[in-house]
Design a protein around this motif. Structure first.
Motif, PDB file in Angstrom:
ATOM      1  N   VAL A  56       0.848  -1.195   0.000  1.00 45.18           N
ATOM      2  CA  VAL A  56       0.000   0.000   0.000  1.00 45.18           C
ATOM      3  C   VAL A  56       0.885   1.247   0.000  1.00 45.18           C
ATOM      4  O   VAL A  56       1.844   1.324   0.780  1.00 45.18           O
ATOM      5  N   GLU A  57       0.562   2.178  -0.888  1.00 43.35           N
ATOM      6  CA  GLU A  57       1.336   3.419  -0.956  1.00 43.35           C
ATOM      7  C   GLU A  57       1.277   4.132   0.388  1.00 43.35           C
ATOM      8  O   GLU A  57       0.232   4.230   1.018  1.00 43.35           O
ATOM      9  N   GLY A  58       2.434   4.621   0.831  1.00 48.20           N
ATOM     10  CA  GLY A  58       2.490   5.328   2.104  1.00 48.20           C
ATOM     11  C   GLY A  58       2.839   4.398   3.253  1.00 48.20           C
ATOM     12  O   GLY A  58       3.493   4.804   4.207  1.00 48.20           O
ATOM     13  N   SER A  59       2.417   3.121   3.169  1.00 44.62           N
ATOM     14  CA  SER A  59       2.751   2.157   4.225  1.00 44.62           C
ATOM     15  C   SER A  59       3.924   1.271   3.806  1.00 44.62           C
ATOM     16  O   SER A  59       4.825   1.003   4.602  1.00 44.62           O
ATOM     17  N   HIS A  60       3.907   0.773   2.577  1.00 45.44           N
ATOM     18  CA  HIS A  60       4.932  -0.178   2.128  1.00 45.44           C
ATOM     19  C   HIS A  60       5.856   0.401   1.073  1.00 45.44           C
ATOM     20  O   HIS A  60       6.910  -0.127   0.814  1.00 45.44           O
ATOM     21  N   PHE A  61       5.430   1.437   0.411  1.00 42.41           N
ATOM     22  CA  PHE A  61       6.320   2.127  -0.520  1.00 42.41           C
ATOM     23  C   PHE A  61       5.929   3.588  -0.566  1.00 42.41           C
ATOM     24  O   PHE A  61       4.798   3.950  -0.217  1.00 42.41           O
ATOM     25  N   SER A  62       6.903   4.417  -0.931  1.00 36.95           N
ATOM     26  CA  SER A  62       6.637   5.834  -1.037  1.00 36.95           C
ATOM     27  C   SER A  62       7.207   6.347  -2.340  1.00 36.95           C
ATOM     28  O   SER A  62       8.372   6.127  -2.645  1.00 36.95           O
ATOM     29  N   SER A  63       6.383   7.019  -3.109  1.00 36.65           N
ATOM     30  CA  SER A  63       6.851   7.600  -4.366  1.00 36.65           C
ATOM     31  C   SER A  63       7.821   8.752  -4.107  1.00 36.65           C
ATOM     32  O   SER A  63       8.474   9.228  -5.021  1.00 36.65           O
ATOM     33  N   ARG A  64       7.907   9.194  -2.850  1.00 35.47           N
ATOM     34  CA  ARG A  64       8.896  10.236  -2.523  1.00 35.47           C
ATOM     35  C   ARG A  64      10.309   9.721  -2.707  1.00 35.47           C
ATOM     36  O   ARG A  64      11.216  10.448  -3.033  1.00 35.47           O
ATOM     37  N   TRP A  65      10.504   8.428  -2.427  1.00 40.05           N
ATOM     38  CA  TRP A  65      11.869   7.898  -2.400  1.00 40.05           C
ATOM     39  C   TRP A  65      12.143   6.860  -3.482  1.00 40.05           C
ATOM     40  O   TRP A  65      13.280   6.658  -3.869  1.00 40.05           O
ATOM     41  N   CYS A  66      11.113   6.160  -3.893  1.00 43.35           N
ATOM     42  CA  CYS A  66      11.333   5.033  -4.801  1.00 43.35           C
ATOM     43  C   CYS A  66      10.668   5.299  -6.141  1.00 43.35           C
ATOM     44  O   CYS A  66       9.536   5.798  -6.201  1.00 43.35           O
ATOM     45  N   SER A  67      11.363   4.943  -7.220  1.00 37.30           N
ATOM     46  CA  SER A  67      10.789   5.089  -8.560  1.00 37.30           C
ATOM     47  C   SER A  67       9.705   4.028  -8.743  1.00 37.30           C
ATOM     48  O   SER A  67       9.709   3.000  -8.055  1.00 37.30           O
ATOM     49  N   PRO A  68       8.790   4.238  -9.688  1.00 38.80           N
ATOM     50  CA  PRO A  68       7.774   3.204  -9.939  1.00 38.80           C
ATOM     51  C   PRO A  68       8.410   1.878 -10.359  1.00 38.80           C
ATOM     52  O   PRO A  68       7.907   0.810  -9.969  1.00 38.80           O
ATOM     53  N   GLU A  69       9.524   1.943 -11.123  1.00 42.48           N
ATOM     54  CA  GLU A  69      10.212   0.706 -11.513  1.00 42.48           C
ATOM     55  C   GLU A  69      10.675  -0.050 -10.261  1.00 42.48           C
ATOM     56  O   GLU A  69      10.568  -1.278 -10.193  1.00 42.48           O
ATOM     57  N   GLN A  70      11.185   0.702  -9.272  1.00 45.55           N
ATOM     58  CA  GLN A  70      11.659   0.051  -8.037  1.00 45.55           C
ATOM     59  C   GLN A  70      10.496  -0.557  -7.252  1.00 45.55           C
ATOM     60  O   GLN A  70      10.623  -1.653  -6.701  1.00 45.55           O
ATOM     61  N   VAL A  71       9.371   0.139  -7.207  1.00 46.97           N
ATOM     62  CA  VAL A  71       8.203  -0.409  -6.496  1.00 46.97           C
ATOM     63  C   VAL A  71       7.769  -1.728  -7.144  1.00 46.97           C
ATOM     64  O   VAL A  71       7.476  -2.713  -6.460  1.00 46.97           O
ATOM     65  N   GLY A  72       7.755  -1.754  -8.488  1.00 48.92           N
ATOM     66  CA  GLY A  72       7.388  -2.979  -9.210  1.00 48.92           C
ATOM     67  C   GLY A  72       8.363  -4.109  -8.938  1.00 48.92           C
ATOM     68  O   GLY A  72       7.959  -5.259  -8.688  1.00 48.92           O
ATOM     69  N   HIS A  73       9.642  -3.772  -8.938  1.00 44.80           N
ATOM     70  CA  HIS A  73      10.678  -4.760  -8.650  1.00 44.80           C
ATOM     71  C   HIS A  73      10.488  -5.341  -7.248  1.00 44.80           C
ATOM     72  O   HIS A  73      10.518  -6.558  -7.040  1.00 44.80           O
ATOM     73  N   LYS A  74      10.266  -4.443  -6.277  1.00 46.16           N
ATOM     74  CA  LYS A  74      10.149  -4.870  -4.877  1.00 46.16           C
ATOM     75  C   LYS A  74       8.926  -5.761  -4.668  1.00 46.16           C
ATOM     76  O   LYS A  74       8.968  -6.738  -3.916  1.00 46.16           O
ATOM     77  N   ALA A  75       7.837  -5.421  -5.361  1.00 45.66           N
ATOM     78  CA  ALA A  75       6.604  -6.208  -5.216  1.00 45.66           C
ATOM     79  C   ALA A  75       6.830  -7.653  -5.662  1.00 45.66           C
ATOM     80  O   ALA A  75       6.348  -8.596  -5.028  1.00 45.66           O
ATOM     81  N   VAL A  76       7.573  -7.819  -6.761  1.00 48.48           N
ATOM     82  CA  VAL A  76       7.867  -9.173  -7.233  1.00 48.48           C
ATOM     83  C   VAL A  76       8.839  -9.861  -6.275  1.00 48.48           C
ATOM     84  O   VAL A  76       8.643 -11.018  -5.890  1.00 48.48           O
ATOM     85  N   ALA A  77       9.877  -9.122  -5.849  1.00 47.85           N
ATOM     86  CA  ALA A  77      10.913  -9.731  -5.001  1.00 47.85           C
ATOM     87  C   ALA A  77      10.343 -10.208  -3.668  1.00 47.85           C
ATOM     88  O   ALA A  77      10.712 -11.285  -3.184  1.00 47.85           O
ATOM     89  N   CYS A  78       9.431  -9.436  -3.063  1.00 46.30           N
ATOM     90  CA  CYS A  78       8.960  -9.845  -1.734  1.00 46.30           C
ATOM     91  C   CYS A  78       8.067 -11.083  -1.815  1.00 46.30           C
ATOM     92  O   CYS A  78       8.039 -11.883  -0.883  1.00 46.30           O
ATOM     93  N   ASN A  79       7.382 -11.259  -2.927  1.00 46.59           N
ATOM     94  CA  ASN A  79       6.610 -12.492  -3.124  1.00 46.59           C
ATOM     95  C   ASN A  79       7.519 -13.674  -3.451  1.00 46.59           C
ATOM     96  O   ASN A  79       7.348 -14.770  -2.902  1.00 46.59           O
ATOM     97  N   ALA A  80       8.491 -13.446  -4.347  1.00 51.26           N
ATOM     98  CA  ALA A  80       9.423 -14.517  -4.704  1.00 51.26           C
ATOM     99  C   ALA A  80      10.217 -14.969  -3.476  1.00 51.26           C
ATOM    100  O   ALA A  80      10.578 -16.138  -3.346  1.00 51.26           O
ATOM    101  N   SER A  81      10.439 -14.031  -2.548  1.00 56.58           N
ATOM    102  CA  SER A  81      11.154 -14.356  -1.316  1.00 56.58           C
ATOM    103  C   SER A  81      10.374 -15.382  -0.488  1.00 56.58           C
ATOM    104  O   SER A  81      10.968 -16.282   0.133  1.00 56.58           O
TER     105      SER A  81
END
Ligand SMILES: [Mg+2]
Length: 326
Positions: A56-81
């Motif tokens: 959820v934006e604001g709780s798990h990712f912030s567009s202030r610090w992370c690019s949309p590409e990074q948010v997409g990457h992280k979403a896949v990585a945390c599930n694959a983990s």
């Protein structure tokens, strides 16, 4: 009654499982591990793994610090983990997206570029999903995988006398977030660990055949070791000096005037693996990788893990991150 009043996220999950959790002969493991384990064909066929995660934006990712590409990457990585933590390999993915009505198309395309790249590098195929509108951006991913029965690692399989091991180093993501929240700039290493962490599929297939219990570190070591203790009905002794910390994590802690161990124990989103293993198997593991570190030992009986400090004092291991907790 509020969620905080019953203790938080894990107590809520226990209550919901009691209401709606099901028992079925082909459901090998249901609610309560990193992924569900399902029998889809007679033995010895591999098991199906299913995990799902919500960002959820604001709780798990912030567009202030992370690019949309990074948010997409992280979403896949945390599930694959979560699939890696079961000893399996990921395969098919479904992504559902909630967007605010004024969402930016470029942001959404960036998000999917990041997801697509992370899928390719982890052997995952995006096979469908859903989009709808809502008050804030959130992304829900469901990821399937498979695991050989002999490689399945559960939270409930730790044995007294096992060594407690972790991969990599801990605390970098939490250290980056702590700096960002103070308007300090983390160095590139810490920032990439926070905004675009990788999961440990590179090493999980070496560990899985040798480990007893395994879990990924998404809510801090203090939380994950408690899951293993509770579900395996064992205790744990963790040696503070053995918890691997990156030099940049120590530097961030110095800068903020706090104990660097708090990033490892109470932080989160490291997506490293925590596992237990019979001592006689460790040599075989160490021959194949130098990125696993022994941090403690599984003990008999009591479920409350102990932290052994440098001066020999023993304290109750600080707890990890708990959504909903005060
Ligand atoms: Mg997990």
């Amino acid at each position: 009654m509020k969620i905080q009043d019953i203790g938080g996220e894990f107590e809520l999950i226990d209550r919901l499982a009691a209401i709606a959790g099901q028992v079925h002969g082909d459901l090998v493991v249901g609610i309560g591990d990193d992924a569900a384990v399902i029998r889809t064909a007679p033995e010895p066929a591999p098991y199906l793994l299913v995990t799902t995660d919500l960002l959820v934006e604001g709780s798990h990712f912030s567009s202030r610090w992370c690019s949309p590409e990074q948010v997409g990457h992280k979403a896949v990585a945390c599930n694959a983990s979560d699939i890696a933590a079961m000893g399996g390999k990921p395969s098919w993915m479904f992504a559902s997206l909630v967007l605010a009505p004024n969402a930016d198309v470029e942001w959404v395309e960036g998000l999917y570029r990041g997801m697509a790249r992370a899928c390719r590098s982890n052997g995952i195929i995006l096979a469908g999903g859903d989009t709808t509108h809502g008050p804030a951006a959130s992304l829900s991913i469901t990821l399937l995988g498979i695991v050989d029965q002999g490689h399945l690692c559960l939270r409930s399989q730790a044995k007294p006398g096992d060594l407690i091991m972790v991969t990599g180093t801990l605390g970098a993501s939490a250290a980056a977030l702590a700096l960002l929240e103070k308007n300090d700039k983390p160095d590139l290493y810490l920032l990439s660990k926070h905004c675009a962490p990788d999961c440990r599929l590179d090493i999980s297939d070496i560990i899985a055949p040798l480990a007893n219990a395994m879990i990924d570190i998404s809510d801090g070591l203090g939380s994950e070791i408690r899951h293993i203790c509770r579900q395996s009905r064992v205790g744990a002794e963790i040696v503070a000096d053995r918890i691997p910390l990156h030099p940049e994590v120590r530097r961030a802690a110095d800068q903020l005037g706090i104990d660097p161990l708090s990033f490892a124990l109470q932080g989160g989103e490291d997506y490293e693996l925590l596992f237990t293993m019979a001592p006689e198997r460790v040599e075989g593991l160490m021959k194949r990788t130098d990125d696993c570190h022994q941090i403690g030992i599984v003990t008999q009986g009591q479920y409350e893990p102990v932290l052994i400090l440098a001066d020999g004092n023993r304290i109750r291991l600080p707890e990890g991150y708990n959504h909903f907790k005060k």
